[in-house]
Write a protein that holds these residues in place. Sequence first.
Motif, mmCIF file in Angstrom:
data_model
loop_
_atom_site.group_PDB
_atom_site.id
_atom_site.type_symbol
_atom_site.label_atom_id
_atom_site.label_comp_id
_atom_site.label_asym_id
_atom_site.label_seq_id
_atom_site.Cartn_x
_atom_site.Cartn_y
_atom_site.Cartn_z
ATOM 1 N N TRP A 6 3.260 -5.284 -26.689
ATOM 2 C CA TRP A 6 4.574 -5.721 -27.186
ATOM 3 C C TRP A 6 5.704 -5.149 -26.325
ATOM 4 N N THR A 7 6.674 -5.974 -26.010
ATOM 5 C CA THR A 7 7.875 -5.554 -25.287
ATOM 6 C C THR A 7 9.072 -5.625 -26.217
ATOM 7 N N LEU A 8 10.207 -5.073 -25.771
ATOM 8 C CA LEU A 8 11.400 -5.062 -26.622
ATOM 9 C C LEU A 8 11.905 -6.473 -26.871
ATOM 10 N N LEU A 9 12.614 -6.626 -27.978
ATOM 11 C CA LEU A 9 13.145 -7.921 -28.380
ATOM 12 C C LEU A 9 13.991 -8.519 -27.268
ATOM 13 N N ALA A 10 13.648 -9.783 -26.897
ATOM 14 C CA ALA A 10 14.412 -10.486 -25.866
ATOM 15 C C ALA A 10 14.560 -11.918 -26.305
ATOM 16 N N LEU A 11 15.771 -12.383 -26.382
ATOM 17 C CA LEU A 11 16.011 -13.726 -26.876
ATOM 18 C C LEU A 11 16.269 -14.703 -25.732
ATOM 19 N N MET A 47 12.323 -13.872 -36.534
ATOM 20 C CA MET A 47 12.182 -15.321 -36.504
ATOM 21 C C MET A 47 13.508 -16.000 -36.813
ATOM 22 N N THR A 48 14.225 -15.492 -37.807
ATOM 23 C CA THR A 48 15.528 -16.049 -38.144
ATOM 24 C C THR A 48 16.507 -15.849 -36.992
ATOM 25 N N THR A 49 16.492 -14.676 -36.388
ATOM 26 C CA THR A 49 17.343 -14.429 -35.218
ATOM 27 C C THR A 49 17.013 -15.400 -34.089
ATOM 28 N N HIS A 50 15.720 -15.623 -33.876
ATOM 29 C CA HIS A 50 15.263 -16.529 -32.821
ATOM 30 C C HIS A 50 15.725 -17.961 -33.108
ATOM 31 N N ALA A 55 19.770 -22.635 -32.425
ATOM 32 C CA ALA A 55 20.816 -23.430 -33.074
ATOM 33 C C ALA A 55 22.157 -23.287 -32.374
ATOM 34 N N GLY A 56 22.393 -22.129 -31.751
ATOM 35 C CA GLY A 56 23.667 -21.881 -31.096
ATOM 36 C C GLY A 56 23.707 -22.265 -29.634
ATOM 37 N N ASN A 57 22.607 -22.752 -29.086
ATOM 38 C CA ASN A 57 22.545 -23.093 -27.669
ATOM 39 C C ASN A 57 22.524 -24.616 -27.505
ATOM 40 N N ALA A 58 23.572 -25.165 -26.929
ATOM 41 C CA ALA A 58 23.690 -26.618 -26.789
ATOM 42 C C ALA A 58 22.548 -27.216 -25.981
ATOM 43 N N ALA A 59 21.993 -26.437 -25.038
ATOM 44 C CA ALA A 59 20.907 -26.957 -24.197
ATOM 45 C C ALA A 59 19.630 -27.202 -24.993
ATOM 46 N N ASP A 60 19.513 -26.576 -26.173
ATOM 47 C CA ASP A 60 18.317 -26.745 -26.993
ATOM 48 C C ASP A 60 18.469 -27.863 -28.021
ATOM 49 N N ASN A 61 19.632 -28.490 -28.074
ATOM 50 C CA ASN A 61 19.881 -29.485 -29.116
ATOM 51 C C ASN A 61 19.322 -30.851 -28.745
ATOM 52 N N VAL A 62 18.705 -31.495 -29.735
ATOM 53 C CA VAL A 62 18.217 -32.867 -29.596
ATOM 54 C C VAL A 62 18.764 -33.680 -30.765
ATOM 55 N N ASN A 63 19.489 -34.742 -30.458
ATOM 56 C CA ASN A 63 20.013 -35.619 -31.506
ATOM 57 C C ASN A 63 18.942 -36.626 -31.919
ATOM 58 N N GLY A 176 21.408 -29.911 -39.299
ATOM 59 C CA GLY A 176 20.722 -29.246 -38.197
ATOM 60 C C GLY A 176 19.415 -28.660 -38.691
ATOM 61 N N MET A 177 18.392 -28.699 -37.843
ATOM 62 C CA MET A 177 17.085 -28.173 -38.236
ATOM 63 C C MET A 177 16.379 -27.529 -37.042
ATOM 64 N N VAL A 178 15.775 -26.351 -37.267
ATOM 65 C CA VAL A 178 14.955 -25.679 -36.265
ATOM 66 C C VAL A 178 13.596 -25.360 -36.893
ATOM 67 N N PRO A 179 12.502 -25.982 -36.435
ATOM 68 C CA PRO A 179 11.172 -25.608 -36.923
ATOM 69 C C PRO A 179 10.653 -24.403 -36.139
ATOM 70 N N GLU A 180 10.019 -23.461 -36.840
ATOM 71 C CA GLU A 180 9.453 -22.281 -36.183
ATOM 72 C C GLU A 180 8.070 -21.966 -36.766
ATOM 73 N N TYR A 181 7.123 -21.660 -35.883
ATOM 74 C CA TYR A 181 5.816 -21.166 -36.327
ATOM 75 C C TYR A 181 5.947 -19.678 -36.640
ATOM 76 N N LEU A 182 5.487 -19.273 -37.811
ATOM 77 C CA LEU A 182 5.569 -17.864 -38.149
ATOM 78 C C LEU A 182 4.746 -17.015 -37.196
ATOM 79 N N TYR A 183 3.637 -17.551 -36.699
ATOM 80 C CA TYR A 183 2.794 -16.775 -35.794
ATOM 81 C C TYR A 183 3.507 -16.489 -34.477
ATOM 82 N N ASP A 184 4.368 -17.380 -34.044
ATOM 83 C CA ASP A 184 5.130 -17.151 -32.812
ATOM 84 C C ASP A 184 6.078 -15.972 -32.965
ATOM 85 N N ASN A 185 6.377 -15.618 -34.186
ATOM 86 C CA ASN A 185 7.349 -14.557 -34.459
ATOM 87 C C ASN A 185 6.732 -13.435 -35.293
ATOM 88 N N ARG A 186 5.449 -13.197 -35.087
ATOM 89 C CA ARG A 186 4.742 -12.207 -35.906
ATOM 90 C C ARG A 186 5.358 -10.813 -35.712
#
Length: 232
Positions: A6-11, A47-50, A55-63, A176-186
């Motif tokens: 594990w490494t330090l939190l990096a977003l 996971m919520t932070t991620h 949600a705050g990054n326009a490059a990740d948005n898909v209409n 707005g919606m962001v799906p997240e796998y809980l395992y990705d953010n264990r």
Amino acid sequence: MKKLTWTLLALSLAACGPLEETEQEWEAGETEQALEAGCVSVDSTLMTTHACTHAGNAADNVNVTTSATRVATAPDVSARHLHYTLGLPAGAEGSVTYTPIAVTSTTSTVESIAFYLSRNVAFTVVDTTTSAVVPALISEGLSAASCSLTQARVYDLVVGREYILAVGPATGNQVGMVPEYLYDNRDRFYRDQDGDGYGTNTPVYRFACEAPSGYVKQRFDCDDTNPAIFNC
């Protein structure tokens, strides 16, 4: 024995996925599983932070223009690490589809998925195989500051099976919606018996749940019976 470093939190949006902490390994006997029965909140989690970062990054948005009916041909929103702006029919619900993949292991049959929403609106998950409505395991408001996401809905979904997500209606006809796998953010926590903020080195495995009572994120307490002795 499975080992994960594990490494330090990096977003960094260029490196989405499980976030790590230095020089820690999974202990023998820890198992991969769907959402634990004792997990009742995902609010104060990485996971919520991620999800808020996406949600705050326009490059990740898909209409996405949603379907006016609950059909399996509705637009698909299964891609990971994206924020979807769902355009709903005026004054009515809109539907999209979602198909989970195996991320916990190559043989996993169920994955826990969190759907983060920007509004507290009706959200229904329908199994297209059985036509049954899937119950939410967690449904809560979020307290994350400076984040457009205000709600979280968590479900255990069958890998490879298509689901219809019916959303709304909503004022302004957008959600707005962001799906997240809980395992990705264990994440994991350590028993803090003496209440000094440091836990023993015996980890307890969790999937993106808040710390249970008596547990903390910080380890390295060499005497967990004496609050004056820690971080050694």
